[in-house]
Design a protein around this motif. Structure first.
Motif, PDB file in Angstrom:
ATOM      1  N   VAL C  44       0.842  -1.209   0.000  1.00 44.33           N
ATOM      2  CA  VAL C  44       0.000   0.000   0.000  1.00 44.33           C
ATOM      3  C   VAL C  44       0.873   1.254   0.000  1.00 44.33           C
ATOM      4  O   VAL C  44       1.718   1.419   0.873  1.00 44.33           O
ATOM      5  CB  VAL C  44      -0.948  -0.001   1.220  1.00 44.33           C
ATOM      6  CG1 VAL C  44      -1.717   1.323   1.297  1.00 44.33           C
ATOM      7  CG2 VAL C  44      -1.902  -1.184   1.161  1.00 44.33           C
ATOM      8  N   THR C  46      -0.409   4.701  -1.799  1.00 38.42           N
ATOM      9  CA  THR C  46      -1.220   5.931  -1.805  1.00 38.42           C
ATOM     10  C   THR C  46      -2.471   5.817  -0.949  1.00 38.42           C
ATOM     11  O   THR C  46      -3.108   6.816  -0.640  1.00 38.42           O
ATOM     12  CB  THR C  46      -1.657   6.272  -3.240  1.00 38.42           C
ATOM     13  OG1 THR C  46      -2.390   5.148  -3.753  1.00 38.42           O
ATOM     14  CG2 THR C  46      -0.467   6.559  -4.129  1.00 38.42           C
ATOM     15  N   GLY C  47      -2.845   4.590  -0.607  1.00 36.27           N
ATOM     16  CA  GLY C  47      -4.070   4.410   0.163  1.00 36.27           C
ATOM     17  C   GLY C  47      -5.328   4.552  -0.677  1.00 36.27           C
ATOM     18  O   GLY C  47      -6.432   4.613  -0.155  1.00 36.27           O
ATOM     19  N   ARG C  48      -5.153   4.557  -1.984  1.00 32.98           N
ATOM     20  CA  ARG C  48      -6.307   4.647  -2.901  1.00 32.98           C
ATOM     21  C   ARG C  48      -7.083   3.339  -2.862  1.00 32.98           C
ATOM     22  O   ARG C  48      -6.508   2.264  -2.957  1.00 32.98           O
ATOM     23  CB  ARG C  48      -5.748   4.906  -4.297  1.00 32.98           C
ATOM     24  CG  ARG C  48      -6.755   5.027  -5.399  1.00 32.98           C
ATOM     25  CD  ARG C  48      -6.009   5.443  -6.667  1.00 32.98           C
ATOM     26  NE  ARG C  48      -6.861   5.608  -7.817  1.00 32.98           N
ATOM     27  CZ  ARG C  48      -6.440   6.047  -9.000  1.00 32.98           C
ATOM     28  NH1 ARG C  48      -5.153   6.372  -9.164  1.00 32.98           N
ATOM     29  NH2 ARG C  48      -7.271   6.181 -10.015  1.00 32.98           N
ATOM     30  N   ARG C  49      -8.417   3.442  -2.733  1.00 32.67           N
ATOM     31  CA  ARG C  49      -9.249   2.236  -2.689  1.00 32.67           C
ATOM     32  C   ARG C  49     -10.048   2.126  -3.970  1.00 32.67           C
ATOM     33  O   ARG C  49     -10.714   3.081  -4.367  1.00 32.67           O
ATOM     34  CB  ARG C  49     -10.234   2.274  -1.512  1.00 32.67           C
ATOM     35  CG  ARG C  49      -9.599   2.074  -0.147  1.00 32.67           C
ATOM     36  CD  ARG C  49      -9.065   3.364   0.443  1.00 32.67           C
ATOM     37  NE  ARG C  49     -10.122   4.312   0.731  1.00 32.67           N
ATOM     38  CZ  ARG C  49      -9.969   5.635   0.728  1.00 32.67           C
ATOM     39  NH1 ARG C  49      -8.800   6.190   0.445  1.00 32.67           N
ATOM     40  NH2 ARG C  49     -10.992   6.423   1.012  1.00 32.67           N
ATOM     41  N   LEU C 286      -2.985  -4.464  -1.986  1.00 32.56           N
ATOM     42  CA  LEU C 286      -3.664  -5.266  -0.984  1.00 32.56           C
ATOM     43  C   LEU C 286      -5.072  -5.528  -1.489  1.00 32.56           C
ATOM     44  O   LEU C 286      -5.796  -4.585  -1.826  1.00 32.56           O
ATOM     45  CB  LEU C 286      -3.729  -4.483   0.340  1.00 32.56           C
ATOM     46  CG  LEU C 286      -4.482  -5.185   1.465  1.00 32.56           C
ATOM     47  CD1 LEU C 286      -3.646  -6.315   2.056  1.00 32.56           C
ATOM     48  CD2 LEU C 286      -4.862  -4.194   2.569  1.00 32.56           C
ATOM     49  N   VAL C 307      -6.538  -2.022  -2.501  1.00 33.66           N
ATOM     50  CA  VAL C 307      -5.972  -0.846  -1.832  1.00 33.66           C
ATOM     51  C   VAL C 307      -4.563  -0.648  -2.375  1.00 33.66           C
ATOM     52  O   VAL C 307      -3.703  -1.514  -2.184  1.00 33.66           O
ATOM     53  CB  VAL C 307      -5.946  -1.028  -0.299  1.00 33.66           C
ATOM     54  CG1 VAL C 307      -5.494   0.267   0.378  1.00 33.66           C
ATOM     55  CG2 VAL C 307      -7.310  -1.461   0.220  1.00 33.66           C
TER      56      VAL C 307
ATOM     57  N   GLY D  34      -6.692   8.825   1.853  1.00 32.99           N
ATOM     58  CA  GLY D  34      -5.519   8.047   1.477  1.00 32.99           C
ATOM     59  C   GLY D  34      -4.536   7.962   2.630  1.00 32.99           C
ATOM     60  O   GLY D  34      -3.967   6.890   2.919  1.00 32.99           O
ATOM     61  N   VAL D  37      -5.714   5.593   5.367  1.00 30.33           N
ATOM     62  CA  VAL D  37      -5.652   4.201   4.913  1.00 30.33           C
ATOM     63  C   VAL D  37      -4.207   3.712   4.889  1.00 30.33           C
ATOM     64  O   VAL D  37      -3.918   2.570   5.263  1.00 30.33           O
ATOM     65  CB  VAL D  37      -6.337   4.039   3.542  1.00 30.33           C
ATOM     66  CG1 VAL D  37      -6.139   2.627   3.001  1.00 30.33           C
ATOM     67  CG2 VAL D  37      -7.824   4.375   3.653  1.00 30.33           C
ATOM     68  N   ARG D  38      -3.331   4.561   4.451  1.00 28.44           N
ATOM     69  CA  ARG D  38      -1.897   4.191   4.500  1.00 28.44           C
ATOM     70  C   ARG D  38      -1.484   3.891   5.936  1.00 28.44           C
ATOM     71  O   ARG D  38      -0.803   2.903   6.218  1.00 28.44           O
ATOM     72  CB  ARG D  38      -1.033   5.341   3.972  1.00 28.44           C
ATOM     73  CG  ARG D  38      -0.944   5.407   2.469  1.00 28.44           C
ATOM     74  CD  ARG D  38       0.241   6.249   2.011  1.00 28.44           C
ATOM     75  NE  ARG D  38       0.261   7.587   2.581  1.00 28.44           N
ATOM     76  CZ  ARG D  38      -0.421   8.630   2.119  1.00 28.44           C
ATOM     77  NH1 ARG D  38      -1.201   8.494   1.054  1.00 28.44           N
ATOM     78  NH2 ARG D  38      -0.329   9.813   2.704  1.00 28.44           N
ATOM     79  N   SER D 143     -16.398   1.780  -0.969  1.00 27.81           N
ATOM     80  CA  SER D 143     -15.398   0.958  -0.270  1.00 27.81           C
ATOM     81  C   SER D 143     -15.319   1.418   1.173  1.00 27.81           C
ATOM     82  O   SER D 143     -15.646   2.566   1.487  1.00 27.81           O
ATOM     83  CB  SER D 143     -14.021   1.081  -0.926  1.00 27.81           C
ATOM     84  OG  SER D 143     -13.464   2.350  -0.662  1.00 27.81           O
TER      85      SER D 143
END
Lengths: 308, 308, 308, 308
Positions: C44, C46-49, C286, C307, D34, D37-38, D143
């Protein structure tokens, strides 16, 4: 767009609100009495039984156009299950999920509303997701046995099937009545045959749905004049579809169900009955068509039988 | 554990396999003929209609004990929806999910099997998740109108309800027949009243289910001797439950459905009919009880009506 | 018609029966470990989902061709209902009826059988109407979080969508792997993009279903060699349809599910992911795709998320 | 009876209407970014996965008390069916009917309304039988992956399960936070463990439902102050039931869902997670809990997983 004056004129003439008291939930079914049922039983001569329901399965008449009205999904939850142990008697059980109006059905009086009202002037808001129809749900009918009359409009005209743009008029009904050699009267359940269901039986669901012959918005007055108890036919929409008057959608539903308080039946298969009546030379019979008593339902499957 | 010799002895005596040909899927319904239906219609005197179905709703008789047999879940998919635009006639539509044997129902002949066979010797394996019952599905019945006879076993004994451990015997049936003042004959549909449904109507679902009076495994011979077309009663299990013979579960199901090929009806509400028959002093009537034609189904809801 | 030698040859090479013991019900999901999940979390950046599920509604991908696999029917059972009396807080509740394989789903290992066997050699007869799948039901999975890898076969070839007759081969997978700039390894969940779901998103359900590109029967060996945990793609049938070898229907299902014990995912929408991976210049992430734990189910809806 | 001033005072303090614009349908899920989430992914250390969903089957937590909220009915529509002919690969398919809030689920923001409004001031009347929730339906979430935090209120107090009349207060949350050794912050999803689900797991469905510990109406302010993204717990009603203030039913639903716009999760099984967190000595993890995207739904099943 408000309903046009033309509609309201007819509505006024066929309105039955209050006719059977302010609390009535049965409408024209009140016209069925012990006497009319005795007369209905007396029509039985050969004892021939003709079923009028379409089979209930996934391959039913619905095409997805009417949201939520799904064809019956039949699933097995037990198959030859020895519930009490190995070697015991086995049983099979099943479930169904279906739109109550998906196949051969009665519309309850609550199936239609206009101007915020259902039959007998009750607020349309008495139908909720929580409880369904608080008034006039189909379970209120309890039983539906009556003299049935086949008005075979198609056969009276020498046709197998009326054209898709044919609105069945009072004149057509009178013609079919003459062809039947009887007079429609109080407490009768009238079955109007257009032959449209032949399209469905031939496998063309879309052609069955639309365009479809069906009852004209002029017919409620005829049924009202004769004090008919209920009317059913062999189409998906009951009334001609698309409608006779531009942008006046489902006027017959509003007149029959809301104003008159008269049950409508749809997707009835009248083909075998048409043949039987022609063979026996008579068009009245004992009709048994009691709705399944789903509490609060605005429609219900029915397995009608004509006994000749 | 194999079925005991006692069972097989009775089975041999009531077996109807082949009686109506190797392809028959109707069993004792073959005993209903034009003549018996004419006679049934002739029993109508007052035209009084008595519905025999329980209401269909979530608060039905099922308690979760029989896996998958869920009470009807009725949901609205449209509520006063103006499908054709604002101001147009509004309609309401609904759906249901339910166990086909959840409330007042007919067992199809395929509802039971034993020793790998269903009625007429067909393999039980012809019932599949894919297609349901390939043979003897309830849709094969097409219509069910007959002379109905109420054998009011409870009332004949001066009871409101038979005790939970009472197996209704041939002697009980004969006693009720005498009380009814008639003779059960070929093509009749017999309704056996135990009064057990009063427990359900009083709100006690568990007490309704078990222990329950019901038909003895000696009754199939009586029905066979009289050439009855079908039998229904006012209990959840039809036969006495728990069973008369230890570890011999559902023997009546196996004898009636598999061996004789005779439809069974369960959860019929016979209370109002009991009163009506007592009031009118007669116990035969026109019975209309056509099953909903679910294709491949091993049972089906029915909304039976007695016309007196 | 028996399965051809060609099938059995491959089956022998990819078979995992017994590899994780005689009682195993997880198959290649055993390859997901704490270590592979830690590595997955470490991808992971950027944490983009990116969600990968299709919306669940009546207008889903099913056309009625696969019996019983109905699109979700969503109904309201409460709408702003003041359950505790007028003026109290109101709630809304809903229900659904749907085919578990109707939209974005995982096939459980039990979804396919051949020669009377499911994964790990258990009898196919352990799946019953009564209890569903006794072994390898989808609820046994418990969780599914892993490193996900997008093999964007279409984009690697410079195409928006593979042609309908394109069987994705091991060579195609290798090409996409090179395009991705990574190496597929043990415990990875591989998402194979064909672009076919674009047909569905454009409104053509029939075109989506057939003809459809999909995995070749040669791919199971590639996945087996890499010890992949599971594979999903963006088609209705997963494998090329109609099949590569005449009359050899669903060979990939039999190889993946039955022989290898590897979950298959279908109807995954990989379009947004394709764009995201291209934008971010990496194709591993992920992946969280835990199946809904329907007990005994042979498949289940899933709402997967990548993710990045 | 109108909602009391006490309610409106809190409502004013936690209200988020307009905070993310007049068209927002996500509420506090906007707090997941983001960056959060990271950070969530960075909490993963052992890669241990803990599933938090209850199994989905007929024997679920519903008892029939909440109308229409039925436990999942799972049925097979194909069992080892050789759809392409004898000897071909066989497949099995299933369907389900269930209340979307029946088991482990998220309430959508539309699940509650008061004074005719849902979150962000939209009219409650935008929820219809026809289309479900036009705004804030669960599918809008897309999400849900975030840092999860277990506030193990029961364990922090040295209890297996809070008493049935225990309202979890802000002080309890602070105590559990201290026990967890962390600070709850923006974008976190907080899982509040009461231990009440142990009652369900022990087979006592009625005891699980009522009386039940749950969140106090004072907790929304605590969650609001911390800018939490969503909250879930291990009870049927989420908030203490019966309520703290007589005749003030479901105030927490109204505050969380309507005023704050914060998703609520119910019937989450936090037992295994409680053990895992205790064993690993940390109470934050990557939480993946994306709702199934039922279009227009006011709630949805979810299969959450904590990755430690």
């Amino acid at each position: 767009m408000p309903l046009p004056p033309e509609f309201h004129d007819i509505a006024k003439r066929v309105n039955n609100w209050g006719r059977w008291g302010p609390d009535d939930e049965l409408g024209t079914l009140n016209l069925i009495t012990g006497a009319t049922v005795r007369a209905a039983a007396a029509t039985v001569r050969t004892g021939r039984r003709v079923p009028l329901a379409l089979p209930l399965h996934q391959d039913g008449p619905q095409t997805g156009v009417i949201p939520g009205r799904i064809n019956p999904l039949h699933t097995m939850v037990q198959i030859n299950q020895e519930l009490f142990g190995p070697g015991t008697v086995a049983t099979s059980d099943d479930t169904v999920t279906m739109g109550l109006q998906a196949a051969t059905h009665w519309d309850a009086l609550t199936h239609a509303s206009h101007s915020g009202r259902i039959y007998n002037g009750r607020p349309a808001g008495t139908i909720t997701a929580h409880a369904g129809a608080r008034f006039c749900g189909i379970e209120k009918v309890r039983s539906l046995v009556a003299r049935g009359v086949l008005l075979d409009v198609a056969r009276a005209k020498g046709l197998e099937r009326l054209p898709g743009d044919h609105a069945v008029t009072p004149e057509d009904l009178a013609e079919a009545e003459e062809h039947a050699g009887l007079r429609v009267g109080p407490g009768d359940v009238v079955l109007v045959r257009t032959g449209q269901v032949r399209t469905l039986l031939a496998g063309d669901k879309h052609g069955y749905a639309y365009p479809s012959p069906g009852l004209s918005l002029r017919t409620p007055e005829w049924f009202h004049a004769r004090d008919v108890a209920a009317v059913a036919n062999d189409t998906l929409t009951f009334e001609i579809f698309p409608p006779e008057v531009e942008d006046l959608w489902l006027p017959v539903h509003a007149l029959d169900l809301v104003e008159m308080g008269m049950l409508q039946g749809q997707n009835w298969n009248l083909e075998e009955l048409s043949t039987a009546c022609a063979e026996e030379g008579r068009h009245s019979f004992l009709l048994s068509a009691t709705p399944e008593p789903f509490v609060g339902a605005t429609g219900t499957p029915v397995a009608p039988v004509a006994v000749l």
